[in-house]
Design a protein around this motif. Structure first.
Motif, PDB file in Angstrom:
ATOM      1  N   PHE A 235       0.829  -1.200   0.000  1.00  0.00           N
ATOM      2  CA  PHE A 235       0.000   0.000   0.000  1.00  0.00           C
ATOM      3  C   PHE A 235       0.865   1.252   0.000  1.00  0.00           C
ATOM      4  CE2 PHE A 235      -2.237   3.358   2.389  1.00  0.00           C
ATOM      5  CZ  PHE A 235      -3.342   3.527   1.563  1.00  0.00           C
TER       6      PHE A 235
ATOM      7  N   GLY B  27     -10.952  -8.662   4.584  1.00  0.00           N
ATOM      8  CA  GLY B  27      -9.674  -8.501   3.896  1.00  0.00           C
ATOM      9  C   GLY B  27      -9.542  -9.410   2.696  1.00  0.00           C
TER      10      GLY B  27
ATOM     11  N   MET C 237     -11.633  -8.017  -0.142  1.00  0.00           N
ATOM     12  CA  MET C 237     -10.977  -6.830  -0.713  1.00  0.00           C
ATOM     13  C   MET C 237      -9.789  -7.236  -1.588  1.00  0.00           C
ATOM     14  SD  MET C 237     -11.035  -4.169   2.509  1.00  0.00           S
ATOM     15  CE  MET C 237     -10.133  -2.905   1.632  1.00  0.00           C
ATOM     16  N   ARG C 238      -9.064  -8.267  -1.144  1.00  0.00           N
ATOM     17  CA  ARG C 238      -7.899  -8.726  -1.917  1.00  0.00           C
ATOM     18  C   ARG C 238      -8.335  -9.325  -3.254  1.00  0.00           C
ATOM     19  NH1 ARG C 238      -4.472  -9.651  -4.784  1.00  0.00           N
ATOM     20  NH2 ARG C 238      -2.386 -10.503  -4.455  1.00  0.00           N
TER      21      ARG C 238
ATOM     22  N   GLY D 114     -11.054  -6.229  -4.909  1.00  0.00           N
ATOM     23  CA  GLY D 114     -10.614  -4.841  -4.966  1.00  0.00           C
ATOM     24  C   GLY D 114      -9.676  -4.559  -6.131  1.00  0.00           C
ATOM     25  N   ARG D 115      -9.385  -3.289  -6.329  1.00  0.00           N
ATOM     26  CA  ARG D 115      -8.488  -2.851  -7.382  1.00  0.00           C
ATOM     27  C   ARG D 115      -7.394  -1.950  -6.803  1.00  0.00           C
ATOM     28  NH1 ARG D 115     -10.246  -3.498 -12.606  1.00  0.00           N
ATOM     29  NH2 ARG D 115     -12.369  -4.279 -12.880  1.00  0.00           N
TER      30      ARG D 115
ATOM     31  N   ARG E   4      -4.597  -0.168  -4.934  1.00  0.00           N
ATOM     32  CA  ARG E   4      -4.056  -0.197  -3.575  1.00  0.00           C
ATOM     33  C   ARG E   4      -5.039  -0.790  -2.568  1.00  0.00           C
ATOM     34  NH1 ARG E   4      -1.610   5.705  -2.601  1.00  0.00           N
ATOM     35  NH2 ARG E   4      -0.520   4.670  -0.895  1.00  0.00           N
ATOM     36  N   TRP E   5      -6.337  -0.860  -2.920  1.00  0.00           N
ATOM     37  CA  TRP E   5      -7.322  -1.445  -2.005  1.00  0.00           C
ATOM     38  C   TRP E   5      -7.039  -2.932  -1.808  1.00  0.00           C
ATOM     39  CZ3 TRP E   5     -10.066   1.295   1.147  1.00  0.00           C
ATOM     40  CH2 TRP E   5     -10.406   2.606   0.806  1.00  0.00           C
ATOM     41  N   ARG E   6      -6.440  -3.583  -2.791  1.00  0.00           N
ATOM     42  CA  ARG E   6      -6.094  -4.998  -2.653  1.00  0.00           C
ATOM     43  C   ARG E   6      -5.029  -5.177  -1.569  1.00  0.00           C
ATOM     44  NH1 ARG E   6      -4.193  -7.393  -7.937  1.00  0.00           N
ATOM     45  NH2 ARG E   6      -4.921  -9.356  -7.039  1.00  0.00           N
ATOM     46  N   HIS E   7      -4.093  -4.239  -1.505  1.00  0.00           N
ATOM     47  CA  HIS E   7      -3.056  -4.310  -0.473  1.00  0.00           C
ATOM     48  C   HIS E   7      -3.642  -4.059   0.912  1.00  0.00           C
ATOM     49  CE1 HIS E   7       0.022  -4.624  -3.504  1.00  0.00           C
ATOM     50  NE2 HIS E   7      -0.331  -3.484  -4.056  1.00  0.00           N
ATOM     51  N   ILE E   8      -4.594  -3.125   1.004  1.00  0.00           N
ATOM     52  CA  ILE E   8      -5.255  -2.875   2.291  1.00  0.00           C
ATOM     53  C   ILE E   8      -6.007  -4.127   2.742  1.00  0.00           C
ATOM     54  CG2 ILE E   8      -7.163  -1.614   3.363  1.00  0.00           C
ATOM     55  CD1 ILE E   8      -4.650  -0.025   3.311  1.00  0.00           C
ATOM     56  N   GLY E   9      -6.644  -4.804   1.807  1.00  0.00           N
ATOM     57  CA  GLY E   9      -7.343  -6.054   2.139  1.00  0.00           C
ATOM     58  C   GLY E   9      -6.384  -7.094   2.688  1.00  0.00           C
TER      59      GLY E   9
END
Length: 534
Positions: free
Chosen positions: A29, A121, A124-125, A128-129, A131-136
């Motif tokens: 992220f 999480g 989201m991984r 998500g798309r 940087r949201w994938r990294h947050i997940g």
């Protein structure tokens, strides 16, 4: 007994996996922001120390900070002297994990309540798309970390019923050293000092081991965490190896001081337990971890310059190949990996341009052939490095464009390398031929501008000037070739004229490759990061 072991091993595994996911998610992220922070705020040793401590507290992994830093050093983004402050700060920053576990993880059973974070999480991984994938990934890691702590607590409580580790020797230097070695082995096996410290805190909280034993194990964990960084530097640059060695020496020195002064630390903690309201057990162990690393900081940071020179003497500089910056440890951070390949390509370009300059005055000899062979090997390594990087891509369009630009640069550099290998160069007499002198001077101007442009010493429009000079060179060579092929005007005969025209034709093509290389190298660069004001 089997149930206890299963819970304990499963808990350690979940904690390790949670730490890895949390660290990878936060680093992913942060991405370029982490790179920019490390580049901008490492101007002085104390500033580098502060950044190392804060970064490690944020991503909850001194190993991640150190490995990323070593990658930056290998890429040439950060100097070895700057890196020393960061690794010392990372050692202090990693003690935050102990406080986190002792103050929250062991007091409140959050394993059940963080289960939804794992599910959120994971979604989201997958869905998500960007940087949201990294947050997940970070969310899932955070949840698994507490789930692992819960399982570890249950396992340790069961283990305390079957084994009395407190009955083992815990007083004296020999017992302390033995417990410290246990910490080194534990951290080496788990590949995470945070996991080793968390396991020790959990064991202490469950009453499985005594405080004095736990303190020595934590010292060993601090020493053991340096081994991962050392392994990463195998085959790396001297600067990267120096960074890893500095990390080892600092943690080892701090650990030795902690073992020698352990009675003093224990007396201080006992006084704080009795008079300052410090909670005995896990909280005291977390404070001990911070205290002995802080003592190491106070011992090393005032003499960081001498420490730097000592490490440099232990690992002296040696001649390195042109692809020395291509450290595979940087592949996990694409921006850093691309900077590493960029700098390697610029280094090879300097070498090839210098060979071309020498061939304007003398024939190709064995020394130049050897340099060309090393350059070609370096270009092939760079090509393989960038191919591996493509497998790590995260869909960033800007990174993709830089990667493609570097591939184009490699293409032209390989062609230039092949052309130089077949170019015979000019004999001393031919180099002074009246028809050649002007062309040679024009080519030397082109090559000099390439050196200045790549090093940042030329004007902002140097690429346009280079293109214009290459065009003028081509016009000049075409005119000279026409005159040389006029048999009446040729000195030395037709064969001699053909030799010169062949050299001029090769020179034109080399100049074109050099100009295209510069174009793509400029496109492959990223925006420079300015140092923060002191």
């Amino acid at each position: 007994m089997v149930d206890v072991i299963f819970r304990l091993l499963g808990g350690i595994g979940l904690f390790l996996l949670g730490m890895a996911l949390l660290s990878d998610g936060l680093v992913g992220f942060a991405g370029d922001a982490l790179r920019r922070a490390l580049l901008r705020f490492t101007g002085t040793p104390w500033r580098a120390f502060t950044l190392g401590a804060l970064t490690t507290m944020l991503i909850q992994s001194s190993t991640a900070t150190t490995v990323t830093l070593i990658g930056f050093v290998s890429a040439g983004l950060i100097g070895y002297s700057q890196a020393i402050g960061v690794v010392i700060g990372a050692s202090l920053g990693t003690t935050a994990t102990g406080w986190f576990v002792a103050s929250l993880g062991l007091k409140v059973n959050l394993g059940y309540y963080t289960l939804p974070l794992i599910g959120i999480g994971a979604f989201m991984r997958v869905l998500g798309r960007g940087r949201w994938r990294h947050i997940g990934l970070a969310f899932a890691g955070f949840g698994m970390l507490f789930l692992g702590l819960s399982s570890m607590q249950e396992g340790m409580m069961g283990l305390a019923d079957d084994f009395d580790f407190k009955a083992l020797p815990s007083h004296g230097v020999a017992a302390h050293v033995l417990a410290m070695l246990v910490g080194v082995v534990l951290t080496t096996l788990l590949q995470s000092s945070a996991a080793a410290v968390a396991t020790t805190l959990t064991a202490l909280h469950a009453g499985t081991i005594g405080f004095e034993q736990a303190a020595a194990v934590v010292v060993g964990a601090a020493i053991g965490t340096t081994l991962t960084g050392a392994l990463v530097t195998i085959g790396g640059t001297v600067a990267a190896k120096r960074t890893a060695l500095a990390h080892i020496l600092f943690n080892l020195g701090s650990g030795v001081v902690a073992i020698v002064m352990l009675p003093i630390f224990l007396a201080l903690l006992g006084w704080l337990n009795e008079h300052a309201g410090l909670e005995a057990g896990a909280m005291s162990l977390a404070l001990f971890h911070t205290l002995f690393i802080a003592v190491g900081v106070l011992l090393f940071m005032p003499v960081v310059g001498r420490f730097e020179r000592l490490v440099a003497r232990l690992l002296p500089e040696r001649k390195q190949d042109m692809s020395r910056r291509l450290d595979t440890s940087t592949l996990g951070v694409p921006t850093v990996a691309l900077e590493a390949s960029q700098r390697a390509l610029e280094s090879i370009t300097h070498q090839l341009v210098e060979i071309q300059r020498k061939l304007l005055r003398k024939p190709l000899d064995d020394e130049l052939r050897d340099t060309l062979k090393h350059a070609q090997d370096g270009l092939n390594e760079a090509l393989q490095f960038i191919a591996k990087l493509s497998q790590q891509g995260d869909g960033d369009a800007a990174l993709h464009q830089r990667r493609v630009a570097q591939l184009h640069a490699i293409d032209h550099l390989l062609r230039l390398c092949g052309r130089l290998q077949t170019e015979t160069g000019l004999e001393p007499g031919a180099a002074e031929h009246t028809e050649i002198v002007d062309v040679r001077q024009r080519m030397e101007e082109v090559l000099a501008l390439v050196h200045e442009g790549i090093d940042g010493d030329a004007s902002l429009d140097w690429l346009d000037i280079l293109e214009r000079k290459v065009v003028e060179l081509k016009v000049s060579t075409q005119g000279v070739r026409s005159r040389l092929l006029d048999s009446d005007a040729t000195e030395g005969g037709l064969a001699y004229a053909l030799q010169l025209t062949d050299f001029l034709r090769s020179l034109e093509r080399s100049a074109t490759h050099v100009q295209r290389v510069c174009h793509y190298l400029l496109a492959g660069r990223q925006e420079p990061v300015k140092q923060a004001d002191s």
